[in-house]
Enzyme design. Structure first.
Site, PDB file in Angstrom:
ATOM      1  N   ASN A 151       0.137   2.855   6.185  1.00  0.00           N
ATOM      2  CA  ASN A 151       0.059   4.279   5.848  1.00  0.00           C
ATOM      3  C   ASN A 151      -0.420   5.147   7.023  1.00  0.00           C
ATOM      4  O   ASN A 151      -0.282   6.370   6.989  1.00  0.00           O
ATOM      5  CB  ASN A 151      -0.833   4.527   4.629  1.00  0.00           C
ATOM      6  CG  ASN A 151      -0.201   4.103   3.308  1.00  0.00           C
ATOM      7  OD1 ASN A 151      -0.879   3.657   2.386  1.00  0.00           O
ATOM      8  ND2 ASN A 151       1.111   4.246   3.185  1.00  0.00           N
ATOM      9  N   ASP A 211       1.402   4.205  -6.768  1.00  0.00           N
ATOM     10  CA  ASP A 211       2.440   4.876  -5.983  1.00  0.00           C
ATOM     11  C   ASP A 211       3.030   6.056  -6.749  1.00  0.00           C
ATOM     12  O   ASP A 211       3.071   6.057  -7.979  1.00  0.00           O
ATOM     13  CB  ASP A 211       3.532   3.845  -5.640  1.00  0.00           C
ATOM     14  CG  ASP A 211       4.418   4.312  -4.496  1.00  0.00           C
ATOM     15  OD1 ASP A 211       4.045   5.271  -3.792  1.00  0.00           O
ATOM     16  OD2 ASP A 211       5.495   3.711  -4.311  1.00  0.00           O
TER      17      ASP A 211
HETATM   18  C1  IPE Z   1       2.031   1.381  -1.019  1.00  0.00           C
HETATM   19  O1  IPE Z   1       2.733   2.550  -1.233  1.00  0.00           O
HETATM   20  C2  IPE Z   1       0.655   1.701  -0.512  1.00  0.00           C
HETATM   21  C3  IPE Z   1      -0.264   2.322  -1.458  1.00  0.00           C
HETATM   22  C4  IPE Z   1      -0.011   2.593  -2.712  1.00  0.00           C
HETATM   23  C5  IPE Z   1      -1.557   2.624  -0.923  1.00  0.00           C
HETATM   24  P1  IPE Z   1       3.708   3.155  -0.125  1.00  0.00           P
HETATM   25  O2  IPE Z   1       4.267   4.402  -0.705  1.00  0.00           O
HETATM   26  O3  IPE Z   1       2.993   3.261   1.175  1.00  0.00           O
HETATM   27  O4  IPE Z   1       4.809   2.013  -0.006  1.00  0.00           O
HETATM   28  P2  IPE Z   1       6.313   2.079   0.485  1.00  0.00           P
HETATM   29  O5  IPE Z   1       6.299   2.789   1.803  1.00  0.00           O
HETATM   30  O6  IPE Z   1       7.061   2.856  -0.543  1.00  0.00           O
HETATM   31  O7  IPE Z   1       6.754   0.654   0.562  1.00  0.00           O
HETATM   32  C1  IPE Z   2       0.789   6.767  -3.161  1.00  0.00           C
HETATM   33  O1  IPE Z   2       1.630   7.854  -3.281  1.00  0.00           O
HETATM   34  C2  IPE Z   2      -0.450   7.090  -2.367  1.00  0.00           C
HETATM   35  C3  IPE Z   2      -0.525   6.407  -1.060  1.00  0.00           C
HETATM   36  C4  IPE Z   2       0.382   5.604  -0.567  1.00  0.00           C
HETATM   37  C5  IPE Z   2      -1.703   6.671  -0.271  1.00  0.00           C
HETATM   38  P1  IPE Z   2       2.713   8.222  -2.177  1.00  0.00           P
HETATM   39  O2  IPE Z   2       2.099   9.213  -1.234  1.00  0.00           O
HETATM   40  O3  IPE Z   2       3.265   6.999  -1.529  1.00  0.00           O
HETATM   41  O4  IPE Z   2       3.805   8.954  -3.047  1.00  0.00           O
HETATM   42  P2  IPE Z   2       5.386   8.833  -2.940  1.00  0.00           P
HETATM   43  O5  IPE Z   2       5.723   7.373  -2.946  1.00  0.00           O
HETATM   44  O6  IPE Z   2       5.769   9.487  -1.652  1.00  0.00           O
HETATM   45  O7  IPE Z   2       5.892   9.553  -4.144  1.00  0.00           O
HETATM   46 MG    MG Z   3       4.850   5.792  -1.965  1.00  0.00          MG
END
Ligand code: IPE
Ligand code: IPE
Ligand code: MG
Length: 226
Positions: free
Chosen positions: A63, A15
Site C-alpha cells: 500500500n 477492502d
Molecule cells: C488489501 O487491499 C490490503 C488491505 C485491505 C489493507 P488492496 O486494495 O490493497 O488489495 P489489491 O490491490 O486490490 O490487491
Molecule cells: C481498503 O480500501 C483500505 C486499504 C487498502 C488501506 P481500498 O482503499 O483498497 O478501497 P478500494 O479497493 O479502492 O475500493
Molecule cells: Mg482495495
C-alpha cells in the site's frame, strides 16, 4: 464453544473504502474514515460472538505505492484511532497486537503503538492489526529465523511467524467483491475457510460478521482426511 464449528480466529481483508467513497460522491479519505467506524463497531461485538482473535488487514507492504496523500491520510487515521479507542480497548479487555513490519512506520506511530501494546497486554480477546504487513515477507523472515535455530520445517517456520501465539486461523473474510488474498496470511490460510462478500468495507456490520460465522458453522472441514 470448543467445537470445530466455532471460529476462534477470524481475519478480515477490509477492502472497498475507495469504491464506497466513489459511490457516495465523497473524497477517498471519507471512505477510509467510514472504514474506521466499521472497525470500531466490529471490535465491540467480536468478543460477544466468541471470537478469541480478530485479525484485520489495515495496511499492506504494497500500500506504500499509493499516492503520498492517501498514505498520509491512512497514517493520520491510524494515529486518531489509537488515541480515541485505546481507553475502550482497555475497558473491554481487548489485547492489541500488531503484525507486520510496524517498526518501520513513523516514529511517533511506533511510540503510540508500543504504549498501546503495553497498556493492553493483559487483555483476553486479541485484536491483531496488520500494519505494513506482507505474508511473503513474513514467511521469508520466519524461514530465516528458523534456519538460524536449526532446521527449516513447517513447525519451525510457524513458530517464527507473527501469529505464532494466536489460535489457528479458522475463517478469512474479504469484502468488496475481490477474490484474492493480496499477500495476507498466506501461510496461516492453508486450511482456513474463505468467505467473500460484495459488501464494501464501510458497510460491513456485525450482522454481516455473524452471518459469515453462521455459514462457517455449517461447513465441514476435512484437512485432507475423509
Ligand atoms: C488489501 O487491499 C490490503 C488491505 C485491505 C489493507 P488492496 O486494495 O490493497 O488489495 P489489491 O490491490 O486490490 O490487491
Ligand atoms: C481498503 O480500501 C483500505 C486499504 C487498502 C488501506 P481500498 O482503499 O483498497 O478501497 P478500494 O479497493 O479502492 O475500493
Ligand atoms: Mg482495495
Amino acid at each position: 464453544m470448543t467445537s470445530d464449528k466455532h471460529a476462534r480466529h477470524v481475519a478480515i481483508i477490509m477492502d472497498g473504502n475507495g469504491r464506497w467513497a466513489k459511490r457516495h460522491h465523497l473524497p477517498r479519505a471519507m471512505g477510509h474514515q467510514r472504514g474506521v467506524e466499521a472497525v470500531r463497531k466490529l471490535v465491540r461485538s467480536a468478543g460477544g460472538m466468541g471470537i478469541e482473535c480478530l485479525t484485520l488487514y489495515a495496511f499492506s507492504s504494497e500500500n506504500w505505492s499509493r499516492p503520498d496523500e492517501e498514505v498520509s491520510d491512512l497514517m493520520n487515521l491510524m494515529r486518531k484511532f489509537i488515541k480515541s479507542d485505546l481507553p475502550e480497548f482497555i475497558a473491554n479487555d481487548v489485547r492489541l497486537k500488531i503484525i507486520g513490519d510496524w517498526q518501520g512506520l513513523a516514529p511517533d506511530i511506533v511510540e503510540m503503538l508500543e504504549d498501546a501494546l503495553e497498556q493492553t497486554s493483559k487483555g483476553s480477546n486479541t485484536l491483531a492489526v496488520a500494519l505494513n504487513y506482507g505474508a511473503q515477507q513474513e514467511i521469508a523472515h520466519a524461514a530465516s529465523l528458523a534456519a538460524q535455530s536449526g532446521a527449516i520445517t513447517p513447525e519451525t517456520i510457524a513458530a517464527n511467524l507473527y501469529t505464532a501465539d494466536l489460535p489457528p486461523l479458522d475463517l478469512l473474510i474479504r469484502t468488496s467483491g475481490e477474490v484474492r488474498l493480496s499477500n495476507f496470511l498466506l501461510w496461516q490460510a492453508a486450511y482456513a475457510e474463505m468467505s467473500f462478500t460484495d459488501v464494501l468495507w464501510p458497510d460491513f456490520t456485525p450482522d454481516h460478521l455473524q452471518s459469515a460465522l453462521d455459514d462457517f458453522a455449517r461447513r465441514e472441514r476435512r484437512y485432507g482426511g475423509r
